[in-house]
Design an enzyme around this catalytic site. Structure first.
Site, short mmCIF file in Angstrom:
data_model
loop_
_atom_site.label_atom_id
_atom_site.label_comp_id
_atom_site.label_asym_id
_atom_site.label_seq_id
_atom_site.Cartn_x
_atom_site.Cartn_y
_atom_site.Cartn_z
N ARG A 64 0.83 -1.22 0.00
CA ARG A 64 0.00 0.00 0.00
C ARG A 64 0.86 1.26 0.00
O ARG A 64 0.65 2.18 -0.79
CB ARG A 64 -0.93 -0.01 1.22
CG ARG A 64 -2.09 -0.99 1.10
CD ARG A 64 -2.90 -1.03 2.39
NE ARG A 64 -2.19 -1.75 3.42
CZ ARG A 64 -2.38 -3.03 3.72
NH1 ARG A 64 -3.30 -3.72 3.09
NH2 ARG A 64 -1.68 -3.63 4.65
N HIS A 116 -7.31 2.04 12.82
CA HIS A 116 -6.69 1.74 11.54
C HIS A 116 -7.48 0.66 10.80
O HIS A 116 -8.29 -0.03 11.39
CB HIS A 116 -5.25 1.25 11.73
CG HIS A 116 -4.26 2.35 11.95
ND1 HIS A 116 -3.99 2.85 13.20
CD2 HIS A 116 -3.49 3.05 11.08
CE1 HIS A 116 -3.09 3.82 13.09
NE2 HIS A 116 -2.76 3.96 11.82
N LYS A 126 -3.94 -3.95 9.28
CA LYS A 126 -2.77 -3.54 10.08
C LYS A 126 -2.39 -4.68 11.03
O LYS A 126 -3.25 -5.29 11.66
CB LYS A 126 -3.08 -2.26 10.85
CG LYS A 126 -1.86 -1.72 11.58
CD LYS A 126 -2.00 -0.26 11.94
CE LYS A 126 -0.82 0.24 12.73
NZ LYS A 126 0.45 0.19 11.98
P1 NAD Z 1 1.64 -3.68 3.00
O1 NAD Z 1 1.44 -5.04 3.61
O2 NAD Z 1 0.61 -3.16 2.05
O3 NAD Z 1 3.04 -3.63 2.25
C1 NAD Z 1 4.21 -4.19 2.77
C2 NAD Z 1 5.07 -4.54 1.59
O4 NAD Z 1 6.32 -5.01 2.08
C3 NAD Z 1 4.48 -5.65 0.71
O5 NAD Z 1 4.64 -5.28 -0.66
C4 NAD Z 1 5.34 -6.84 1.05
O6 NAD Z 1 5.45 -7.77 -0.01
C5 NAD Z 1 6.65 -6.14 1.34
N1 NAD Z 1 7.60 -6.97 2.06
C6 NAD Z 1 7.42 -7.70 3.17
N2 NAD Z 1 8.54 -8.34 3.49
C7 NAD Z 1 9.44 -8.00 2.51
C8 NAD Z 1 10.79 -8.34 2.25
N3 NAD Z 1 11.44 -9.21 3.02
N4 NAD Z 1 11.41 -7.77 1.21
C9 NAD Z 1 10.76 -6.92 0.41
N5 NAD Z 1 9.50 -6.57 0.59
C10 NAD Z 1 8.85 -7.12 1.63
O7 NAD Z 1 1.82 -2.68 4.23
P2 NAD Z 1 1.70 -1.09 4.25
O8 NAD Z 1 0.32 -0.69 4.64
O9 NAD Z 1 2.28 -0.51 2.99
O10 NAD Z 1 2.62 -0.75 5.52
C11 NAD Z 1 3.99 -1.15 5.55
C12 NAD Z 1 4.59 -0.71 6.86
O11 NAD Z 1 4.62 0.73 6.92
C13 NAD Z 1 3.83 -1.14 8.12
O12 NAD Z 1 4.76 -1.41 9.14
C14 NAD Z 1 2.99 0.08 8.47
O13 NAD Z 1 2.65 0.13 9.84
C15 NAD Z 1 3.97 1.17 8.12
N6 NAD Z 1 3.39 2.49 7.84
C16 NAD Z 1 4.10 3.56 8.30
C17 NAD Z 1 3.67 4.84 8.00
C18 NAD Z 1 4.53 6.00 8.39
O14 NAD Z 1 4.15 7.17 8.13
N7 NAD Z 1 5.71 5.79 8.98
C19 NAD Z 1 2.50 5.04 7.26
C20 NAD Z 1 1.79 3.92 6.81
C21 NAD Z 1 2.26 2.64 7.09
#
Ligand code: NAD
Length: 265
Positions: free
Chosen positions: A12, A153, A157
């Site tokens: 995402r 959320h 999540k």
């Molecule tokens: P998501 O599940 O949609 O995406 C995660 C991605 O990481 C997927 O494409 C998955 O295949 C990939 N992934 C997982 N393990 C991997 C690996 N070993 N190598 C490469 N890619 C890998 O999740 P999301 O909603 O995009 O959120 C991701 C993270 O970001 C979460 O921890 C979420 O809490 C965090 N987040 C942080 C903020 C911020 O502002 N800091 C905002 C939104 C989300």
């Protein structure tokens, strides 16, 4: 042009980051990585945004060589693997992933002695400002007001409370002059007894497609103060993360957060 790597590019946040890079003439997509078992490997990284690029989605970590900054929104175990790769390749890192243990956070801090890193559980400008406002409010309301952090959320999540909720709790504790580790209360159930006035309580809601809502409540006698942020699109986090990537261009080493990036310290 700043050469940027996106890991977790089919997630995402990965999608929102790619949209942000394609819309910014100061940024170039250097590589796009995802898991070795992703069905998207080999596809054009621009496809999900309706763009044609020369970058194919890969799981080969060597693809980061020669980049300026890697932006990571994945899972903690993956982030630490990319951290090691960034150290080896001298590529700076923006870490937006949440859910790290204290030991994993210490590993990030250690790496920052030789590498520029921005690490923030919420990259939105609004939440960064909210964190400052919460700390200032807690300083004034530290006596006679119960502090609670409420967050909501989407159903996908995987960690709770959110990294942002924890950061807001830390800010409230800092403002009130309390040790966060000692006063954080993550759940209540059954006969809990009366509320300890020093605690900072957390409440978590999960459901639907809520992008991210956070409220810090100061509940006193005869009045309540609520400081609230509501994210309606992931673009806000992507904009902040890309701003953090540009900020790192001028930093060789050190651990920074969004307060540093937005010059709020
Ligand atoms: P998501 O599940 O949609 O995406 C995660 C991605 O990481 C997927 O494409 C998955 O295949 C990939 N992934 C997982 N393990 C991997 C690996 N070993 N190598 C490469 N890619 C890998 O999740 P999301 O909603 O995009 O959120 C991701 C993270 O970001 C979460 O921890 C979420 O809490 C965090 N987040 C942080 C903020 C911020 O502002 N800091 C905002 C939104 C989300």
């Amino acid at each position: 042009m700043l050469k940027v790597v996106i890991v977790g590019c089919t997630g995402r946040m990965g999608h929102a980051l790619l949209e942000g890079i394609f819309a910014d003439s100061e940024l170039a997509l250097h590589a796009a990585l995802d898991r070795a078992d992703s069905p998207q490997l080999g596809k054009d990284a621009g496809e999900q945004c309706g763009k044609t690029t020369s970058v194919k989605i890969t799981s080969d970590v060597n693809a980061i060589n020669g980049a300026d900054v890697l932006i990571d929104f994945t899972r903690p175990e993956a982030s630490l693997q990319y951290l090691a790769a960034c150290e080896a390749a001298g590529v700076k890192m923006v870490i937006g992933t949440t859910g790290f243990t204290p030991e994993q956070k210490a590993r990030i801090a250690q790496a920052s002695q030789n590498l520029g890193i921005v690490f923030a559980p919420n990259m939105s400008v609004g939440v960064t400002l909210l964190t400052n406002l919460v700390q200032a409010a807690a300083k004034v309301l530290k006596q006679g007001y119960d502090i609670e952090v409420i967050e909501a959320h989407h159903r996908h999540k995987v960690d709770a409370p959110s990294g942002t909720a924890l950061r807001l709790g830390e800010a409230a504790a800092a403002g009130a002059g309390r040790d966060f580790e000692k006063v954080a209360l993550y759940a209540r159930e059954g006969i809990t007894g009366e509320r300890d006035p020093d605690t900072i309580g957390f409440a978590t809601v999960r459901g639907g497609d809520i992008v991210g809502d956070h409220t810090v409540l100061f509940a006193g006698t005869g009045e309540r103060i609520e400081l609230t942020h509501k994210a309606s699109s992931r673009a806000t986090f992507a904009v902040g993360a890309l701003r953090a990537a540009k900020f790192l261009a001028g930093k060789q080493r050190g651990l920074y957060d969004m307060q540093d990036v937005l010059e709020l310290k």
